[in-house]
Write an enzyme that holds these catalytic residues in place. Structure first.
Site, short mmCIF file in Angstrom:
data_model
loop_
_atom_site.label_atom_id
_atom_site.label_comp_id
_atom_site.label_asym_id
_atom_site.label_seq_id
_atom_site.Cartn_x
_atom_site.Cartn_y
_atom_site.Cartn_z
CB ILE A 21 -0.96 0.02 1.21
CG1 ILE A 21 -0.17 -0.08 2.53
CG2 ILE A 21 -2.01 -1.05 1.09
CD1 ILE A 21 -1.05 0.06 3.77
N GLY A 24 8.73 3.82 -0.52
CA GLY A 24 9.59 4.99 -0.52
C GLY A 24 11.03 4.56 -0.30
N GLY A 25 11.90 5.56 -0.16
CA GLY A 25 13.31 5.25 0.02
C GLY A 25 13.60 4.53 1.31
CG MET A 26 13.41 6.28 4.71
SD MET A 26 15.19 5.98 4.85
CE MET A 26 15.82 7.63 4.67
N GLY A 27 11.59 2.20 2.76
CA GLY A 27 10.94 0.90 2.92
C GLY A 27 9.65 0.79 2.14
CB VAL A 29 3.80 0.48 3.81
CG1 VAL A 29 2.72 0.26 4.87
CG2 VAL A 29 4.85 1.46 4.32
CE LYS A 44 8.91 2.85 6.33
NZ LYS A 44 8.05 3.37 5.28
CG ASP A 137 11.87 11.50 5.06
OD1 ASP A 137 11.99 12.52 4.34
OD2 ASP A 137 11.52 10.39 4.60
#
Length: 558
Positions: A21, A24-27, A29, A44, A137
């Site tokens: 759903i 992004g750069g951090m994972g 979801v 996540k 962020d």
């Protein structure tokens, strides 16, 4: 949407996992349901780089424990943290109300709604800071809504763990994170404090209130980061002044000039909103916000001036921009600190500009003293009295012209009698001329040129006083511009403004010595000195600006 990998499913046996759903750069979801409790959750999956670095993995486990202890109405709660076979998974509350970004681009927010959302965001950030967690962020996509419209801040601490507080980039210029909301100290890898999140939060408010970002977004991520580091943000226009002042303080480039923490930011924001919208503004907006007593008191403070008419503030501001920066996929990519790339592209101290400025200034100062003396006759007369000039036989008419640097000072017809022409000059002319000027007597038989030199002190004339005042004014104003460049409070506009000031300085440098030396100033020498002055001023401004940027980069590296 992509389904979760078998390793993720195996790591979470008590959950029924759904589709992806978000990403992004951090994972990435995924939606899921905790089977024993029947509770919807969001899973996540953190970047795979965590599994490859034991030290980073341990740091994130510590951070996850801190996140799990955060219990605040405006923070997305973390229910669980799972490490299994290289997978690092955060189990969080699932929010179905969308993000601030999605609502901003679809329907927009009124200024009062933006202020209410800002207070909720700052409330969550302040609670996290109190627990020792920085976000790093903060952006509209990390601000989520519950089904009931409560704003919650998501993704605390992930950026700090993955990048250790620095901003990481690929050699191709892609950024790990979101450069549009990045504080200068984070881009440079400097020590971080809550002021970094204050900067991100203020940037979000700037965008929601105006529909644009504080800096141009063209040129790619690296260019955007360089603007945050080396330029001042654009003034926040078309926004009520009390709100603009608060937000602009939040996006100050130097951390010490921002709010010291999120709560002091919230207190001023609440007070400004009360001043603009009235003491009951928050109740009328209807946005659920959990406030500390200090912020609540500020939000209901009676307005000190006239309240802006409500109908002018009910038009929603919508976002029309799209995210131009794709997220960096961690894995086999080589990441380097953004500061290394910024330093590699930042111009070195402009020694050549400084040398050019010194050379141009030297030529400008020497030029008035190198002009050849006039070989025309000297006419030394007191201009406050009638000017008498001998004329040849047969002259029946005569006209007297005076000019300085190519501009006419006075022109008058004379009376010819007994071999002399008598001229009565206008009253103003006697106060204009100082030192020496060009003059000519035109008769029906020819033209005779003179160097007109009144006996009065040249500094009591307009030419003397005016050139002195022009010299002091332009020099002082140039020094003020250079001081702002040294302090990095101005940018390209100050460099451009230095050109006309330098031109005026150059003209004054020619006229003042000419007045004192009793040499008639010429038009082309004045233009030449003006051009030299403008060029020297621009070179000095560029050298000052680049030297200031170089010092800032050097200080950031210590």
């Amino acid at each position: 949407m992509k389904a979760p990998s078998p390793s993720v499913v195996a790591a979470l046996p008590q959950y029924d996992l759904g589709a992806q759903i978000g990403h992004g750069g951090m994972g990435v979801v995924y939606s899921a349901v905790h089977r024993p409790l029947g509770r919807p959750v969001a899973i996540k999956r953190l970047p795979g780089i965590l599994a490859e670095d034991r030290r980073m993995s341990e740091r994130f486990e510590h951070e996850a424990r801190l996140l799990a202890r955060l219990d605040h109405p405006h923070i997305v709660p973390v229910y669980d943290y799972v490490q299994n076979n290289g997978e690092h998974l955060l189990v969080m509350e699932k929010l179905d109300g969308g993000t601030v970004w999605s609502r901003f681009t679809e329907v927009g927010f009124t200024p009062a709604q933006t202020c209410a959302l800002g207070l909720a965001m700052l409330s969550g950030l302040h609670a996290a800071h109190g627990a020792g967690v920085l976000h790093l962020d903060v952006k509209p996509k990390n601000l989520l809504f519950t089904a009931g419209g409560v704003l919650k801040v998501a993704d605390f601490g992930i950026s700090q763990v993955v990048s250790e507080g620095a901003t990481l980039m690929t050699h191709g210029g892609q950024v790990l994170g979101t450069p549009a909301y990045l504080s200068p100290e984070q881009a440079l890898g400097n020590p971080l404090s809550p002021a970094a999140d204050v900067y991100g939060a203020a940037t979000v408010l700037y965008e929601l209130l105006s529909g644009r970002l504080p800096f141009d977004s063209g040129g790619g991520p690296l260019a955007m980061i360089q603007r945050h580091v080396h330029q001042e943000p654009r003034p926040l226009t078309d926004v009520p002044a009390p709100l603009a002042r608060v937000v602009m303080r939040g996006v100050e480039r130097e951390p010490v000039r921002r709010y010291r923490n999120a709560e002091t930011f919230a207190i001023d924001l609440a007070g400004a909103a009360a001043e603009v919208f009235g003491a009951d503004w928050l109740m009328r907006v209807g946005t659920p916000v959990h406030l500390s007593p200090q912020v609540a008191a500020a939000s209901s403070r009676p307005a000190t001036g006239s309240v802006i008419p409500r109908e002018t503030l009910n038009i929603p501001v919508r976002g029309t921009m799209v995210e131009a920066t794709p997220p960096v996929r961690l894995g086999q990519q080589t990441l380097v600190p953004a500061r290394d790339l910024i330093d590699g592209q930042e111009p070195r101290p402009a020694r050549w500009f400084g040398l050019a400025a010194a050379l141009l200034a030297a030529v400008m100062v020497a030029l008035p003293f190198s002009l050849p003396a006039s070989d025309v006759p000297v006419l030394a007369v007191d201009l406050s009295k009638p000017v008498v000039v001998p004329v040849a036989d047969g002259v029946t008419s005569a006209e007297f012209d005076i000019w300085a640097a190519g501009f006419s000072v006075a022109r008058t017809a004379g009376v010819v009698a007994d071999g002399r022409a008598t001229f009565e000059l206008p009253g103003a002319a006697r106060w204009v001329v100082g030192g020496a000027v060009d003059a000519a007597v035109t008769t029906n038989t020819g033209v005779t040129e003179y160097s007109l030199q009144p006996p009065q002190n040249p500094m009591i004339s307009i030419m003397g006083v005016g050139s002195g005042v022009l010299l002091l004014f332009t020099f002082a104003y140039l020094e003020s511009l250079l001081r702002s460049l040294r302090r990095r409070q101005s940018g390209t506009a100050a460099v451009v403004a230095s050109a006309p000031l330098g031109f005026g300085l150059g003209v004054a440098v020619l006229v003042l010595p000419s007045v004192l030396l009793r040499v008639a100033p010429g038009l082309w020498p004045a233009v030449a000195c003006g051009v030299l002055g403008a060029s020297a001023a621009v070179c000095t401004a560029v050298a000052t600006r680049r030297a200031a940027a170089s010092r800032a980069s050097a200080a950031a590296g210590t």
